[in-house]
Design an enzyme around this catalytic site. Structure first.
Site, PDB file in Angstrom:
ATOM      1  CE  LYS A 182     -19.624  45.739  29.548  1.00  0.00           C
ATOM      2  NZ  LYS A 182     -18.763  46.079  28.423  1.00  0.00           N
ATOM      3  CE1 TYR A 203     -15.560  47.340  32.271  1.00  0.00           C
ATOM      4  CE2 TYR A 203     -17.263  47.508  33.459  1.00  0.00           C
ATOM      5  CZ  TYR A 203     -16.763  46.856  32.697  1.00  0.00           C
ATOM      6  OH  TYR A 203     -17.518  46.135  31.636  1.00  0.00           O
ATOM      7  CG  PHE A 238     -12.829  53.725  27.890  1.00  0.00           C
ATOM      8  CD1 PHE A 238     -13.507  53.078  29.187  1.00  0.00           C
ATOM      9  CD2 PHE A 238     -11.749  53.662  27.413  1.00  0.00           C
ATOM     10  CE1 PHE A 238     -12.729  52.337  29.159  1.00  0.00           C
ATOM     11  CE2 PHE A 238     -10.917  52.744  27.575  1.00  0.00           C
ATOM     12  CZ  PHE A 238     -10.965  51.293  28.457  1.00  0.00           C
ATOM     13  NE  ARG A 246     -12.139  38.386  26.661  1.00  0.00           N
ATOM     14  CZ  ARG A 246     -12.023  40.031  26.730  1.00  0.00           C
ATOM     15  NH1 ARG A 246     -12.979  40.253  27.974  1.00  0.00           N
ATOM     16  NH2 ARG A 246     -11.208  40.525  26.060  1.00  0.00           N
ATOM     17  CB  THR A 249     -12.985  46.267  22.972  1.00  0.00           C
ATOM     18  OG1 THR A 249     -12.378  45.048  24.156  1.00  0.00           O
ATOM     19  CG2 THR A 249     -14.456  47.153  23.566  1.00  0.00           C
ATOM     20  NE  ARG A 266     -18.305  42.827  24.251  1.00  0.00           N
ATOM     21  CZ  ARG A 266     -17.198  43.232  24.240  1.00  0.00           C
ATOM     22  NH1 ARG A 266     -16.291  42.813  23.819  1.00  0.00           N
ATOM     23  NH2 ARG A 266     -16.869  43.585  25.810  1.00  0.00           N
ATOM     24  CG  ASN A 275     -18.625  46.567  24.645  1.00  0.00           C
ATOM     25  OD1 ASN A 275     -19.363  46.890  25.748  1.00  0.00           O
ATOM     26  ND2 ASN A 275     -17.476  46.747  24.518  1.00  0.00           N
ATOM     27  CG  HIS A 296     -17.178  42.209  32.151  1.00  0.00           C
ATOM     28  ND1 HIS A 296     -15.730  42.471  31.627  1.00  0.00           N
ATOM     29  CD2 HIS A 296     -17.077  41.278  33.161  1.00  0.00           C
ATOM     30  CE1 HIS A 296     -15.226  42.209  32.949  1.00  0.00           C
ATOM     31  NE2 HIS A 296     -15.790  41.419  32.809  1.00  0.00           N
ATOM     32  CD  GLU A 342     -13.830  40.365  35.874  1.00  0.00           C
ATOM     33  OE1 GLU A 342     -12.862  41.453  35.623  1.00  0.00           O
ATOM     34  OE2 GLU A 342     -14.521  39.717  35.703  1.00  0.00           O
TER      35      GLU A 342
HETATM   36  P1  IDP Z   1     -13.796  44.634  27.133  1.00  0.00           P
HETATM   37  O1  IDP Z   1     -15.520  44.491  27.343  1.00  0.00           O
HETATM   38  O2  IDP Z   1     -13.417  43.559  25.617  1.00  0.00           O
HETATM   39  O3  IDP Z   1     -12.137  43.430  28.294  1.00  0.00           O
HETATM   40  P2  IDP Z   1     -12.014  46.621  28.025  1.00  0.00           P
HETATM   41  O4  IDP Z   1     -10.554  47.107  27.141  1.00  0.00           O
HETATM   42  O5  IDP Z   1     -11.801  45.506  29.412  1.00  0.00           O
HETATM   43  O6  IDP Z   1     -12.694  45.325  26.581  1.00  0.00           O
HETATM   44  O7  IDP Z   1     -12.468  47.662  27.885  1.00  0.00           O
HETATM   45  C1  IDP Z   1     -13.627  47.696  29.510  1.00  0.00           C
HETATM   46  C2  IDP Z   1     -15.167  47.668  28.364  1.00  0.00           C
HETATM   47  O8  IDP Z   1     -15.100  49.204  28.633  1.00  0.00           O
HETATM   48  C3  IDP Z   1     -15.045  47.916  27.077  1.00  0.00           C
HETATM   49  O9  IDP Z   1     -16.450  46.580  27.487  1.00  0.00           O
HETATM   50  C4  IDP Z   1     -16.370  49.624  26.608  1.00  0.00           C
HETATM   51  O10 IDP Z   1     -17.368  48.738  27.305  1.00  0.00           O
HETATM   52  C5  IDP Z   1     -15.644  50.119  27.420  1.00  0.00           C
HETATM   53  N1  IDP Z   1     -14.918  50.738  26.393  1.00  0.00           N
HETATM   54  C6  IDP Z   1     -13.179  50.102  26.457  1.00  0.00           C
HETATM   55  N2  IDP Z   1     -12.565  50.577  25.665  1.00  0.00           N
HETATM   56  C7  IDP Z   1     -13.464  52.021  25.160  1.00  0.00           C
HETATM   57  C8  IDP Z   1     -12.905  53.670  24.491  1.00  0.00           C
HETATM   58  O11 IDP Z   1     -11.933  53.145  23.695  1.00  0.00           O
HETATM   59  N3  IDP Z   1     -13.992  54.468  24.131  1.00  0.00           N
HETATM   60  C9  IDP Z   1     -15.346  53.911  24.834  1.00  0.00           C
HETATM   61  N4  IDP Z   1     -15.395  52.775  25.552  1.00  0.00           N
HETATM   62  C10 IDP Z   1     -14.284  51.672  25.925  1.00  0.00           C
HETATM   63 MG    MG Z   2     -11.713  43.996  29.965  1.00  0.00          MG
END
Ligand code: IDP
Ligand code: MG
Length: 156
Positions: free
Chosen positions: A9, A49, A57, A85, A91, A102, A112, A115, A126
């Site tokens: 990212k 997304y 978010f 993963r 996350t 992370r 973070n 992805h 994707e």
């Molecule tokens: P992942 O990347 O671990 O699969 P997801 O739940 O799919 O997590 O969320 C996608 C992305 O959205 C996360 O990687 C993060 O950048 C952002 N994100 C998810 N939840 C939050 C939140 O509660 N606050 C801020 N950003 C979030």
């Molecule tokens: Mg995800």
């Protein structure tokens, strides 16, 4: 063999962590099938997304992902979706375990670093969104026979 879509990212690129993160996958024995340094368009970010549309978010996430260049990777290996993963960690940077990408490189919950596709269905969708078929290369790494045990034919 399975393929997954990984995005390093904007924060990973801006913080100069791309080399270290790619190294972790190489050291693990995971193969690169495709790579693209690019700025993600608004439309591509919204499609990618889409499953998060409506969440609090979502808008910030799309803005973040389109703000600065990323490195998009197609990675290949046995069970690469689950393995990558696990290597990424939870996350939220604040919660991700030490030893994960992370967990080792960040503290933020939204910035973070990485992805990774979370299922075979997501990976297929994707990969198609970011790569044309001829941008994904089939090649045999010279060390492949030492990465997997091929004694029974299939990689183990
Ligand atoms: P992942 O990347 O671990 O699969 P997801 O739940 O799919 O997590 O969320 C996608 C992305 O959205 C996360 O990687 C993060 O950048 C952002 N994100 C998810 N939840 C939050 C939140 O509660 N606050 C801020 N950003 C979030
Ligand atoms: Mg995800």
């Amino acid at each position: 063999m399975e393929r997954t879509l990984i995005i390093l990212k904007p924060d990973a690129v801006q913080r100069g962590l791309v080399g270290q993160i790619v190294s972790r996958f190489e050291q693990k024995g995971i193969q690169i099938a495709g790579a693209k340094f690019m700025k993600i368009s608004q439309q591509t970010a919204e499609t990618h997304y889409g499953p998060h549309k409506g969440k609090p978010f979502y808008e910030g996430l799309v803005k973040f992902m389109t703000s600065s260049p990323v490195l998009v990777l197609a990675l290949e290996g046995k069970d690469v979706i689950t393995i990558s993963r696990n290597m990424m960690g939870a996350t939220f940077g604040s919660k991700a375990a030490p030893g994960t990408i992370r967990g080792d490189f960040g503290v933020s919950n939204s910035f973070n670093l990485i992805h990774g596709s979370d299922s075979p269905e997501a990976a297929e969708k994707e990969l198609k969104l970011f790569f044309k078929p001829d941008e994904l290369l089939e090649w045999k790494p010279a060390v492949g026979v030492w990465v997997y045990d091929y004694a029974k034919g299939a990689p183990e």
